[in-house]
Design a protein around this motif. Structure first.
Motif, PDB file in Angstrom:
ATOM      1  N   ALA A   1       5.428 -80.017 -46.112  1.00 63.71           N
ATOM      2  CA  ALA A   1       4.194 -79.382 -45.730  1.00 63.71           C
ATOM      3  C   ALA A   1       3.562 -78.371 -46.809  1.00 63.71           C
ATOM      4  O   ALA A   1       4.498 -77.842 -47.516  1.00 63.71           O
ATOM      5  N   ALA A   2       2.213 -78.240 -47.239  1.00 63.67           N
ATOM      6  CA  ALA A   2       2.051 -77.343 -48.106  1.00 63.67           C
ATOM      7  C   ALA A   2       1.996 -76.022 -47.566  1.00 63.67           C
ATOM      8  O   ALA A   2       1.571 -75.397 -46.649  1.00 63.67           O
TER       9      ALA A   2
ATOM     10  N   THR B   1       6.569 -69.107 -51.289  1.00 63.03           N
ATOM     11  CA  THR B   1       6.745 -70.694 -50.597  1.00 63.03           C
ATOM     12  C   THR B   1       8.150 -70.440 -49.921  1.00 63.03           C
ATOM     13  O   THR B   1       8.593 -71.276 -49.167  1.00 63.03           O
ATOM     14  N   ASP B   2       9.028 -69.457 -50.241  1.00 65.57           N
ATOM     15  CA  ASP B   2      10.608 -69.429 -50.055  1.00 65.57           C
ATOM     16  C   ASP B   2      10.774 -69.337 -48.450  1.00 65.57           C
ATOM     17  O   ASP B   2      11.438 -70.015 -47.937  1.00 65.57           O
ATOM     18  N   SER B   3       9.705 -68.439 -47.731  1.00 60.23           N
ATOM     19  CA  SER B   3       9.914 -68.392 -46.097  1.00 60.23           C
ATOM     20  C   SER B   3       9.384 -69.445 -45.593  1.00 60.23           C
ATOM     21  O   SER B   3       9.524 -69.788 -44.161  1.00 60.23           O
ATOM     22  N   PHE B   4       8.525 -70.533 -46.319  1.00 58.78           N
ATOM     23  CA  PHE B   4       7.914 -71.611 -45.601  1.00 58.78           C
ATOM     24  C   PHE B   4       8.846 -72.843 -45.694  1.00 58.78           C
ATOM     25  O   PHE B   4       8.748 -73.727 -44.697  1.00 58.78           O
ATOM     26  N   LEU B   5       9.266 -72.963 -46.715  1.00 58.18           N
ATOM     27  CA  LEU B   5      10.242 -74.442 -47.146  1.00 58.18           C
ATOM     28  C   LEU B   5      11.423 -74.450 -46.718  1.00 58.18           C
ATOM     29  O   LEU B   5      12.150 -73.603 -46.559  1.00 58.18           O
TER      30      LEU B   5
ATOM     31  N   GLN C   1       0.830 -76.143 -54.074  1.00 56.33           N
ATOM     32  CA  GLN C   1       1.297 -74.926 -53.868  1.00 56.33           C
ATOM     33  C   GLN C   1       2.627 -74.699 -54.468  1.00 56.33           C
ATOM     34  O   GLN C   1       3.788 -75.105 -54.063  1.00 56.33           O
ATOM     35  N   TYR C   2       2.626 -74.401 -55.845  1.00 58.90           N
ATOM     36  CA  TYR C   2       3.837 -74.455 -56.791  1.00 58.90           C
ATOM     37  C   TYR C   2       5.013 -73.782 -56.319  1.00 58.90           C
ATOM     38  O   TYR C   2       4.818 -72.478 -55.832  1.00 58.90           O
ATOM     39  N   LEU C   3       6.126 -74.022 -56.700  1.00 54.94           N
ATOM     40  CA  LEU C   3       7.331 -73.285 -56.501  1.00 54.94           C
ATOM     41  C   LEU C   3       7.932 -72.469 -57.838  1.00 54.94           C
ATOM     42  O   LEU C   3       8.730 -71.821 -57.716  1.00 54.94           O
ATOM     43  N   LEU C   4       7.158 -72.665 -58.950  1.00 54.83           N
ATOM     44  CA  LEU C   4       7.295 -71.917 -59.792  1.00 54.83           C
ATOM     45  C   LEU C   4       7.394 -70.381 -59.575  1.00 54.83           C
ATOM     46  O   LEU C   4       6.284 -69.956 -58.857  1.00 54.83           O
ATOM     47  N   TYR C   5       8.330 -69.606 -60.138  1.00 58.77           N
ATOM     48  CA  TYR C   5       8.598 -68.263 -59.931  1.00 58.77           C
ATOM     49  C   TYR C   5       8.859 -68.007 -58.382  1.00 58.77           C
ATOM     50  O   TYR C   5       9.017 -66.690 -58.245  1.00 58.77           O
ATOM     51  N   SER C   6       9.119 -68.789 -57.666  1.00 57.54           N
ATOM     52  CA  SER C   6       9.858 -68.501 -56.262  1.00 57.54           C
ATOM     53  C   SER C   6      11.186 -68.231 -56.546  1.00 57.54           C
ATOM     54  O   SER C   6      11.886 -68.564 -57.682  1.00 57.54           O
TER      55      SER C   6
ATOM     56  N   THR D   1       1.901 -81.613 -49.154  1.00 57.10           N
ATOM     57  CA  THR D   1       0.707 -82.413 -48.527  1.00 57.10           C
ATOM     58  C   THR D   1      -0.609 -82.446 -49.026  1.00 57.10           C
ATOM     59  O   THR D   1      -1.655 -83.005 -48.753  1.00 57.10           O
ATOM     60  N   GLN D   2      -0.826 -81.416 -49.999  1.00 61.14           N
ATOM     61  CA  GLN D   2      -1.969 -81.338 -50.958  1.00 61.14           C
ATOM     62  C   GLN D   2      -1.918 -82.077 -52.271  1.00 61.14           C
ATOM     63  O   GLN D   2      -3.031 -81.985 -52.932  1.00 61.14           O
ATOM     64  N   SER D   3      -0.768 -82.685 -52.478  1.00 58.34           N
ATOM     65  CA  SER D   3      -0.549 -83.383 -53.784  1.00 58.34           C
ATOM     66  C   SER D   3      -1.329 -84.733 -53.806  1.00 58.34           C
ATOM     67  O   SER D   3      -1.586 -85.348 -52.849  1.00 58.34           O
ATOM     68  N   ASP D   4      -1.490 -85.136 -54.941  1.00 54.29           N
ATOM     69  CA  ASP D   4      -2.300 -86.348 -55.125  1.00 54.29           C
ATOM     70  C   ASP D   4      -1.104 -87.426 -55.272  1.00 54.29           C
ATOM     71  O   ASP D   4      -0.376 -87.593 -56.283  1.00 54.29           O
ATOM     72  N   MET D   5      -0.812 -88.215 -54.250  1.00 54.10           N
ATOM     73  CA  MET D   5       0.393 -89.264 -54.066  1.00 54.10           C
ATOM     74  C   MET D   5       0.283 -90.309 -55.002  1.00 54.10           C
ATOM     75  O   MET D   5       1.404 -90.839 -55.217  1.00 54.10           O
TER      76      MET D   5
END
Length: 190
Positions: free
Chosen positions: A62-63, A71-75, A96-101, A35-39
């Motif tokens: 959601a961000a 991010t893992d426990s949130f998404l 809020q990037y997923l890289l390294y999650s 939700t913080q991304s530029d759509m």
């Protein structure tokens, strides 16, 4: 309607889809965003992917409150991983990037054909400047030459007319990886 760089968005998304991903008809492209991304960037990319005959899927969440493993426990990682483990390509526009999650680690290790391009917090202005206004092949060639030069050197000093003056000792045994943005082969790309 926000028409800031409206025309240029078409060219930038064409460069991303056609040149950097080399996306082909029938391939799947998962676009992750929050939700913080530029759509506008997300939609232009999905539109161009569909235009070349690919199958785009946009996954917007959601961000999360942090990046990477935070991010893992949130998404909703189950559905997210399910989609990405079966995708041909993945472009990440999450702020809020997923890289390294754990999700990224699982997906990239279990989907050996996945072409992943990490472009966190991409906005229209940066997207147009990076993709619509830069010769990608020329940039990749330049980065390759810089990497080769740095890879052979023991002492590096970078000086620019704008005032940058950086020096460091190099360990030639460590690889220098030029991140060109080309995501036309399996793996993680920047």
């Amino acid at each position: 309607m926000n028409d800031f760089f409206e025309y240029e968005l078409g060219k930038a998304s064409a460069v991303l889809i056609e040149e950097l991903f080399k996306l082909e008809q029938g391939e799947s492209l998962v676009i992750t965003c929050d939700t913080q991304s530029d759509m506008r960037v997300v939609d232009a990319t999905a539109r161009m992917a569909f235009g070349v005959g690919a199958k785009p899927m946009v996954l917007r969440t959601a961000a999360p409150l942090g990046v990477g493993r935070q991010t893992d426990s949130f998404l909703p990682v189950g559905p997210l991983r399910g989609a990405l483990k079966n995708a041909d390509c993945w472009v990440e526009f999450n702020k809020q990037y997923l890289l390294y999650s754990d999700t990224w680690q699982t997906v990239t290790s279990e989907n050996p054909r996945l072409r992943y391009l990490c472009l966190p917090a991409m906005n229209v202005d940066v997207f147009v400047r990076l993709f619509a206004r830069v010769d990608q092949r020329l940039l990749a060639d330049f980065l390759g030459k810089v990497a080769a030069t740095i890879g052979k050197a023991r002492h590096i000093r970078l000086v620019t007319a704008a005032g940058t003056d950086v020096s460091f000792e190099n360990a030639p045994r460590h690889p220098v990886l030029p991140r060109t943005g080309y995501a036309d082969t399996p793996g993680t790309h920047m």
